[in-house]
Scaffold this active site. Structure first.
Site, PDB file in Angstrom:
ATOM      1  NE  ARG A 168      30.348  49.012  32.897  1.00 21.94           N
ATOM      2  CZ  ARG A 168      30.772  48.533  34.066  1.00 21.94           C
ATOM      3  NH1 ARG A 168      31.917  48.935  34.585  1.00 21.94           N
ATOM      4  NH2 ARG A 168      30.057  47.622  34.695  1.00 21.94           N
ATOM      5  CB  SER A 241      24.223  48.131  33.143  1.00 19.58           C
ATOM      6  OG  SER A 241      24.533  47.262  34.191  1.00 19.58           O
ATOM      7  CD  GLU A 338      27.335  49.860  30.851  1.00 19.07           C
ATOM      8  OE1 GLU A 338      27.281  48.787  30.239  1.00 19.07           O
ATOM      9  OE2 GLU A 338      27.442  49.936  32.091  1.00 19.07           O
TER      10      GLU A 338
HETATM   11  N1  EPU Z   1      19.371  46.835  43.005  1.00 19.45           N
HETATM   12  C1  EPU Z   1      18.049  47.179  43.035  1.00 19.45           C
HETATM   13  N2  EPU Z   1      17.221  46.636  42.103  1.00 19.45           N
HETATM   14  C2  EPU Z   1      17.658  45.762  41.161  1.00 19.45           C
HETATM   15  C3  EPU Z   1      19.013  45.399  41.136  1.00 19.45           C
HETATM   16  C4  EPU Z   1      19.866  45.949  42.071  1.00 19.45           C
HETATM   17  O1  EPU Z   1      17.610  47.972  43.847  1.00 19.45           O
HETATM   18  O2  EPU Z   1      16.845  45.328  40.335  1.00 19.45           O
HETATM   19  C5  EPU Z   1      20.257  47.447  44.000  1.00 19.45           C
HETATM   20  C6  EPU Z   1      20.639  46.461  45.081  1.00 19.45           C
HETATM   21  O3  EPU Z   1      20.533  47.110  46.321  1.00 19.45           O
HETATM   22  C7  EPU Z   1      22.085  46.142  44.815  1.00 19.45           C
HETATM   23  C8  EPU Z   1      22.581  47.380  44.078  1.00 19.45           C
HETATM   24  O4  EPU Z   1      21.449  47.878  43.369  1.00 19.45           O
HETATM   25  O5  EPU Z   1      22.822  45.931  45.981  1.00 19.45           O
HETATM   26  C9  EPU Z   1      23.695  47.070  43.109  1.00 19.45           C
HETATM   27  O6  EPU Z   1      23.279  46.036  42.212  1.00 19.45           O
HETATM   28  P1  EPU Z   1      24.347  45.104  41.461  1.00 19.45           P
HETATM   29  O7  EPU Z   1      25.228  44.454  42.447  1.00 19.45           O
HETATM   30  O8  EPU Z   1      23.619  44.234  40.512  1.00 19.45           O
HETATM   31  O9  EPU Z   1      25.256  46.135  40.673  1.00 19.45           O
HETATM   32  P2  EPU Z   1      24.905  47.361  39.724  1.00 19.45           P
HETATM   33  O10 EPU Z   1      25.572  48.562  40.282  1.00 19.45           O
HETATM   34  O11 EPU Z   1      23.435  47.488  39.472  1.00 19.45           O
HETATM   35  C10 EPU Z   1      27.033  47.078  38.280  1.00 19.45           C
HETATM   36  C11 EPU Z   1      27.405  47.048  36.830  1.00 19.45           C
HETATM   37  C12 EPU Z   1      27.140  45.672  36.226  1.00 19.45           C
HETATM   38  C13 EPU Z   1      27.932  44.648  37.003  1.00 19.45           C
HETATM   39  C14 EPU Z   1      27.507  44.713  38.479  1.00 19.45           C
HETATM   40  C15 EPU Z   1      28.324  43.789  39.335  1.00 19.45           C
HETATM   41  C16 EPU Z   1      27.080  49.325  36.022  1.00 19.45           C
HETATM   42  C17 EPU Z   1      26.235  50.240  35.210  1.00 19.45           C
HETATM   43  N3  EPU Z   1      26.642  48.074  36.106  1.00 19.45           N
HETATM   44  O12 EPU Z   1      25.618  46.931  38.358  1.00 19.45           O
HETATM   45  O13 EPU Z   1      27.641  45.704  34.904  1.00 19.45           O
HETATM   46  O14 EPU Z   1      27.720  43.339  36.512  1.00 19.45           O
HETATM   47  O15 EPU Z   1      27.716  46.059  38.966  1.00 19.45           O
HETATM   48  O16 EPU Z   1      29.616  44.300  39.448  1.00 19.45           O
HETATM   49  O17 EPU Z   1      28.108  49.748  36.551  1.00 19.45           O
HETATM   50  C18 EPU Z   1      27.076  46.126  32.637  1.00 19.45           C
HETATM   51  O18 EPU Z   1      27.881  47.061  32.694  1.00 19.45           O
HETATM   52  O19 EPU Z   1      26.449  45.847  31.569  1.00 19.45           O
HETATM   53  C19 EPU Z   1      26.832  45.339  33.841  1.00 19.45           C
HETATM   54  C20 EPU Z   1      25.928  44.366  33.878  1.00 19.45           C
END
Ligand code: EPU
Length: 348
Positions: A168, A241, A338
């Site tokens: 990012r 995010s 972010e």
């Molecule tokens: N989780 C929770 N609570 C929640 C949501 C998720 O505990 O409310 C845990 C779950 O265990 C899940 C893990 O967090 O397995 C990861 O969640 P997710 O797959 O949604 O990915 P993320 O790391 O939270 C990142 C990016 C997103 C992107 C997703 C999918 C960042 C800051 N965010 O989120 O990007 O869509 O992966 O690849 O890296 C963005 O940058 O605006 C964005 C939405």
């Protein structure tokens, strides 16, 4: 004034940021053509005024007004520059909607952006924060970024190796006073392996009854997962995010994992750090679905802050600071926003 740009005094920015918070610009310039830069930067108010560059407004929070002029790229042409049979070079102007580019390339059998389907925002914003989702980052496809260089007063072509892409992050984000991205050239190899390893994508394809997915079907699966997991900014104001997933030392990650074995954590580019799930850390404090006035945390995803209606940017920022302090207190981990915060310091 020419048709290379249009100017508006005392413009409302409420419809130009996906949090849909109120903000104003003393002067707003919409740039329709690259020639507009040279003309615009002859005006002292732009040359001396440190303009804010607005893309789709999907990665910033107006915690106050912007004191200087605001500039937005409207040019949105997408075209194939060359095609040598093995790969194609596509040039897209900054004002094109990101998801339109995803659809445009997949419709021409150019694979690569399928995992990045449905990310809100414009093409111009994509390299600035090196957008990423479901195991793919845009840096993998970017060949050259065309940007107005305020230091020299000309458009420069910056090859990907000089863009300093990180998680990012990029040179354009770090040097945001210098560069205004005008167009991006992407190299699409005609053959590209599918990336399905990110949790949720294979399951979704299975639910769709697809066994040998095409790139377009992967885009469809990603769109379905996103729609189920992330609030749609055109229905509920948000900027995706709000926090980056924090990167901590391996030692700290191990300590945390000893106490919390279910804390999701990921490899980084090096051996000495790990990336932790910010959503998980936030959720432990009971923040998911919480609402303070009209500022809230999405019920669907703990990383996403939302505007339920009339929240001011400052209220959303306050909620973000409260969350970051709580995570620091519970886990001794620092969360970083972010989106870019306008009109206030982060300062949790
Ligand atoms: N989780 C929770 N609570 C929640 C949501 C998720 O505990 O409310 C845990 C779950 O265990 C899940 C893990 O967090 O397995 C990861 O969640 P997710 O797959 O949604 O990915 P993320 O790391 O939270 C990142 C990016 C997103 C992107 C997703 C999918 C960042 C800051 N965010 O989120 O990007 O869509 O992966 O690849 O890296 C963005 O940058 O605006 C964005 C939405």
């Amino acid at each position: 004034m020419t048709d290379a740009f249009t100017l508006l005094d005392d413009a409302s920015l409420e419809g130009r940021n996906t949090f849909r918070v109120a903000a104003r610009a003393a002067l707003l310039a919409d740039v329709n053509h690259a020639d507009g830069f040279a003309e615009l930067f002859r005006y002292p108010v732009f040359e001396a005024g440190n303009p804010l560059v607005l893309g789709g407004g999907s990665n910033l929070l107006f915690a106050g007004d912007w004191p200087g002029p605001v500039l937005s790229i409207r040019a949105h042409e997408i075209r194939i520059v060359e095609d040598d049979g093995d790969s194609a070079l596509v040039r897209a102007e900054a004002g094109a909607e990101w998801n339109d580019l995803v659809g445009w390339t997949l419709a021409r059998n150019l694979p690569g952006l399928e995992n990045l389907a449905l990310i809100p925002g414009t093409v111009g914003a994509a390299p600035i924060q090196n957008i990423g989702a479901y195991g793919v980052e845009v840096r993998e496809l970017v060949e050259t970024v065309e940007a107005w260089d305020r230091d020299v007063g000309a458009i420069k072509r910056v090859p990907a190796v000089d863009c300093d892409f990180g998680y990012r992050d990029s040179r354009f984000k770090r040097e945001h006073d210098r560069w205004i991205v005008f167009a991006v050239e992407f190299r699409f190899p005609k053959q590209r392996e599918l990336r399905l390893d990110y949790a949720g994508i294979r399951d979704e394809l299975q639910r769709m009854g697809v066994e040998q997915p095409t790139h377009r079907q992967v885009a469809e699966a990603v769109s379905r997962v996103r729609t189920a997991k992330l609030p749609n900014p055109s229905l509920l104001g948000n900027a995706g995010s709000f926090f980056k997933n924090p990167v901590v030392s391996r030692a700290q990650a191990n300590d945390l994992l000893a106490k919390h074995p279910d804390l999701p954590n990921y490899a980084t580019d090096d051996d000495i750090t790990r990336k932790l799930s910010a959503a998980w850390l936030i959720e432990r404090g009971g923040w998911r679905g919480k609402r303070i006035g009209d500022a809230g945390v999405s019920e669907q995803h703990a990383l996403v802050l939302v505007n339920h209606g009339r929240a001011h940017g400052a209220q959303i920022l306050q909620l973000a600071r409260d969350i970051a302090r709580d995570v620091r207190h519970r886990f001794d981990v620092e969360l970083e926003p972010e989106p870019r915060i306008i009109g206030a310091d982060w300062n949790p």
